[in-house]
Design a protein around this motif. Structure first.
Motif, PDB file in Angstrom:
ATOM      1  N   UNK A  22      30.662  38.668  50.996  1.00 31.28           N
ATOM      2  CA  UNK A  22      31.912  38.418  50.284  1.00 31.28           C
ATOM      3  C   UNK A  22      33.077  39.008  51.082  1.00 31.28           C
ATOM      4  N   UNK A  23      34.184  38.281  51.146  1.00 27.08           N
ATOM      5  CA  UNK A  23      35.342  38.746  51.900  1.00 27.08           C
ATOM      6  C   UNK A  23      36.068  39.853  51.133  1.00 27.08           C
ATOM      7  N   UNK A  24      36.968  40.539  51.825  1.00 24.18           N
ATOM      8  CA  UNK A  24      37.772  41.578  51.176  1.00 24.18           C
ATOM      9  C   UNK A  24      38.580  40.990  50.026  1.00 24.18           C
ATOM     10  N   UNK A  25      39.132  39.813  50.233  1.00 20.08           N
ATOM     11  CA  UNK A  25      39.890  39.153  49.160  1.00 20.08           C
ATOM     12  C   UNK A  25      38.987  38.855  47.961  1.00 20.08           C
ATOM     13  N   UNK A  26      37.793  38.338  48.212  1.00 15.90           N
ATOM     14  CA  UNK A  26      36.861  38.050  47.120  1.00 15.90           C
ATOM     15  C   UNK A  26      36.475  39.319  46.368  1.00 15.90           C
ATOM     16  N   UNK A  27      36.285  40.412  47.100  1.00 13.83           N
ATOM     17  CA  UNK A  27      35.931  41.673  46.466  1.00 13.83           C
ATOM     18  C   UNK A  27      37.055  42.168  45.555  1.00 13.83           C
ATOM     19  N   UNK A  28      38.295  42.134  46.053  1.00 12.00           N
ATOM     20  CA  UNK A  28      39.421  42.611  45.251  1.00 12.00           C
ATOM     21  C   UNK A  28      39.627  41.744  44.016  1.00 12.00           C
ATOM     22  N   UNK A  29      39.485  40.428  44.201  1.00 13.33           N
ATOM     23  CA  UNK A  29      39.629  39.514  43.067  1.00 13.33           C
ATOM     24  C   UNK A  29      38.529  39.767  42.040  1.00 13.33           C
ATOM     25  N   UNK A  30      37.307  39.954  42.498  1.00  8.81           N
ATOM     26  CA  UNK A  30      36.186  40.218  41.597  1.00  8.81           C
ATOM     27  C   UNK A  30      36.425  41.486  40.787  1.00  8.81           C
ATOM     28  N   UNK A  31      36.924  42.518  41.435  1.00  7.99           N
ATOM     29  CA  UNK A  31      37.193  43.778  40.749  1.00  7.99           C
ATOM     30  C   UNK A  31      38.228  43.596  39.644  1.00  7.99           C
TER      31      UNK A  31
END
Length: 203
Positions: A23-32
């Motif tokens: 998962x990309x950094x953007x995907x991680x932040x969005x998921x959080x």
């Protein structure tokens, strides 16, 4: 969906950790953020006056936005710490923006105990928590949880099994960590529910 019952736990763990790391950094932040939004709507979060989170590593869903939200609502937030006398178990230490942190032997940030954490006002027994938000590698819709393999949460929660009407045990995960059915062991402690960026799974 891969039939996880046909795969041993260590192979499944490697497979799911790899999916999580992709998962990309953007995907991680969005998921959080999305997980935080779902958690804030749940009755078990609204009612909780004390909860424990974890410090995310290895692609885990980051619960820090939940911690900040909870603190803004006047809730007490705790972090797990490897017990200094019995390192197979966890302590739970009060976490605030001023809490000094240091890495444990696994490279995970935790509150520094020396001169701080063992003060009575800063520690909490796991039985006294209302809500425990837990990291995981894999989960199924029956409440099965596959952890990193250390067994720290299972041992901590199994000390007095008939006292565990509290806390609620909620796993936080990415949707890609869901499998059809986990191969469980007798000592695995089932979750009360799981929250992903798109769904809340009650069990």
């Amino acid at each position: 969906m891969q039939p996880s019952s046909l795969i041993n736990r260590s192979s499944l763990r490697r497979h799911l950790r790899q999916k999580r790391r992709l998962l990309t950094t953007h995907q991680q932040k969005l998921a959080s953020r999305q997980v935080c939004q779902l958690v804030r709507q749940q009755p078990w979060f609204i009612k909780a006056s004390s909860l424990a989170i974890y410090m995310a590593v290895d692609g885990e869903v980051d619960p820090l936005p939940i911690a900040l939200m909870a603190q803004g609502m006047g809730k007490k937030v705790y972090l797990p710490v490897l017990h200094p006398l019995n390192t197979n178990h966890l302590l739970f230490i009060r976490f605030t923006p001023q809490t000094p942190l240091e890495k444990n032997r696994f490279g995970i940030l935790e509150p520094r105990l020396k001169g701080y954490g063992l003060k009575r006002a800063n520690s909490c027994r796991v039985q006294a928590l209302d809500l425990l938000l837990m990291p995981l590698v894999g989960f199924d819709s029956q409440g099965g949880r596959l952890g990193m393999g250390g067994g720290f949460y299972d041992r901590t929660l199994a000390i007095r099994p008939n006292e565990f009407k509290r806390p609620k045990l909620i796993g936080l995960a990415h949707e890609c960590q869901k499998v059809e059915q986990l191969p469980l062991e007798p000592w695995d402690v089932p979750l009360t529910g799981i929250v992903t960026p798109s769904q809340v799974y009650p069990t």
